[in-house]
Design an enzyme around this catalytic site. Sequence first.
Site, PDB file in Angstrom:
ATOM      1  N   LYS A  83       0.868  -1.169   0.000  1.00 59.42           N
ATOM      2  CA  LYS A  83       0.000   0.000   0.000  1.00 59.42           C
ATOM      3  C   LYS A  83       0.908   1.223   0.000  1.00 59.42           C
ATOM      4  CE  LYS A  83      -3.187   2.734   2.578  1.00 59.42           C
ATOM      5  NZ  LYS A  83      -3.666   3.040   3.915  1.00 59.42           N
TER       6      LYS A  83
ATOM      7  N   GLY B 157      -8.423   9.248   9.409  1.00 57.38           N
ATOM      8  CA  GLY B 157      -8.827   9.387  10.803  1.00 57.38           C
ATOM      9  C   GLY B 157      -9.842  10.478  11.067  1.00 57.38           C
TER      10      GLY B 157
ATOM     11  N   ALA C  67      -9.635   5.404   3.937  1.00 54.00           N
ATOM     12  CA  ALA C  67      -9.532   6.545   4.857  1.00 54.00           C
ATOM     13  C   ALA C  67     -10.816   7.356   4.956  1.00 54.00           C
ATOM     14  CB  ALA C  67      -8.389   7.490   4.475  1.00 54.00           C
ATOM     15  N   GLY C  68     -11.084   7.752   6.182  1.00 53.76           N
ATOM     16  CA  GLY C  68     -12.158   8.708   6.435  1.00 53.76           C
ATOM     17  C   GLY C  68     -13.512   8.106   6.757  1.00 53.76           C
TER      18      GLY C  68
ATOM     19  N   ASN D 163      -9.915   1.537   9.347  1.00 54.37           N
ATOM     20  CA  ASN D 163      -9.055   1.360  10.510  1.00 54.37           C
ATOM     21  C   ASN D 163      -9.610   2.103  11.712  1.00 54.37           C
ATOM     22  OD1 ASN D 163      -7.002   1.169  12.443  1.00 54.37           O
ATOM     23  ND2 ASN D 163      -5.368   1.492  11.014  1.00 54.37           N
ATOM     24  N   SER D 164      -9.518   3.449  11.709  1.00 55.80           N
ATOM     25  CA  SER D 164      -9.879   4.213  12.907  1.00 55.80           C
ATOM     26  C   SER D 164     -11.288   3.898  13.401  1.00 55.80           C
ATOM     27  CB  SER D 164      -9.780   5.715  12.622  1.00 55.80           C
ATOM     28  OG  SER D 164      -8.458   6.068  12.286  1.00 55.80           O
TER      29      SER D 164
END
Lengths: 93, 265
Positions: B105, B166, B192-193, B214-215
């Site tokens: 990645k 995040g 992301a996001g 993830n987050s």
Amino acid sequence: MTFQTSQDKLVRVKTTKPDPGSTPEQSIRLTINGQPRTFQGNPSLETVLDVLGANRKHVALVLNNAVLPRDRWSDAAVKDGDSLDILVMAGGG
Amino acid sequence: MTASPSITDPLLLGEQAFDSRLLLGTGKFSNAGTMCRAVQASGARIVTVALRRFNPERPDDDLAGPLAALPGITLMPNTSGALTADEALKAARLSYELCGSRLIKLELHPNPHHLLPDAVETFEAAQRLIKDGFQVMPYIPPDPVLAKRLEEIGCVSVMPLGAPIGSGGGLAHAGMLELILRDARIPVIVDAGLRAPSDAAAALEMGCDAVLVNSAIAVADDPPAMAEAFAEAVKAGRKARRAGLMSRHGGASPTSPLTRFLGVP
């Protein structure tokens, strides 16, 4: 001492026995992950990892700013003044 | 993992087939045990990892051991921490030494205030990594032109951001994602996001091939439960996409007969 090409850098390869004049009391200074460390004797790369408590199977190495492939570890010598970065797997997205 | 007849509707990345469209990041978890339970609950087959310096004070503190215990997982290292194409190549080579994975990645985000990708360095790094035999999955701004250029040089997917890393901003650039999707011939993975499982479902409904989360999972009160919720949302979104969503139109269209039969003649 001879030189072989590894990735895009030259890496020292140990081809001779240590200088017979060297004494067991000698030490070398390495920069490990940016921090100065002193090691007794003339340790091999793998000995350095063992002394630091690093799991050989779980680390990747950069010697003097060049990535050192695992299959070159046993041939690579460290000498006074060398810089060694030790990387491990961490959480990331 | 190679293509298997037992996988229906696989996510195809290069020559590899994966039977989950949810990719999971391993950052921000409170501990490795919770992270591993979240991975298992998510059903993810691709898990991202990063590199950091070994700490002699905590020699056993790395994720290699816990992740190795999880069956059926492919590790996808990222190049986080790299600021330039040169550094990304170094990170990729180190990651290959650690994981033995050619899947990388590629992420280059030099500005810590917004962590937005550096498109110029990303493109250069992608070219060089592909030449070196890596299967490159670049994290990119939602830019249809850049996405196409990266496809043309041989990236196995593109990973446009939903919103800054995040941030929990969700699909902040849905219109741009739709433009990427219209022309893409490689998988488009929103990275992301994302904040809520509904964000993930919306991405799959829109036609995205997968999402990386993830987050939203790692900082949930109950990460394994949130991982499961995202897994269900991804499956629902994909199923809806394949089933064919009805078109939008401005006016109403009745679902019940409108013939008058209650009025007094």
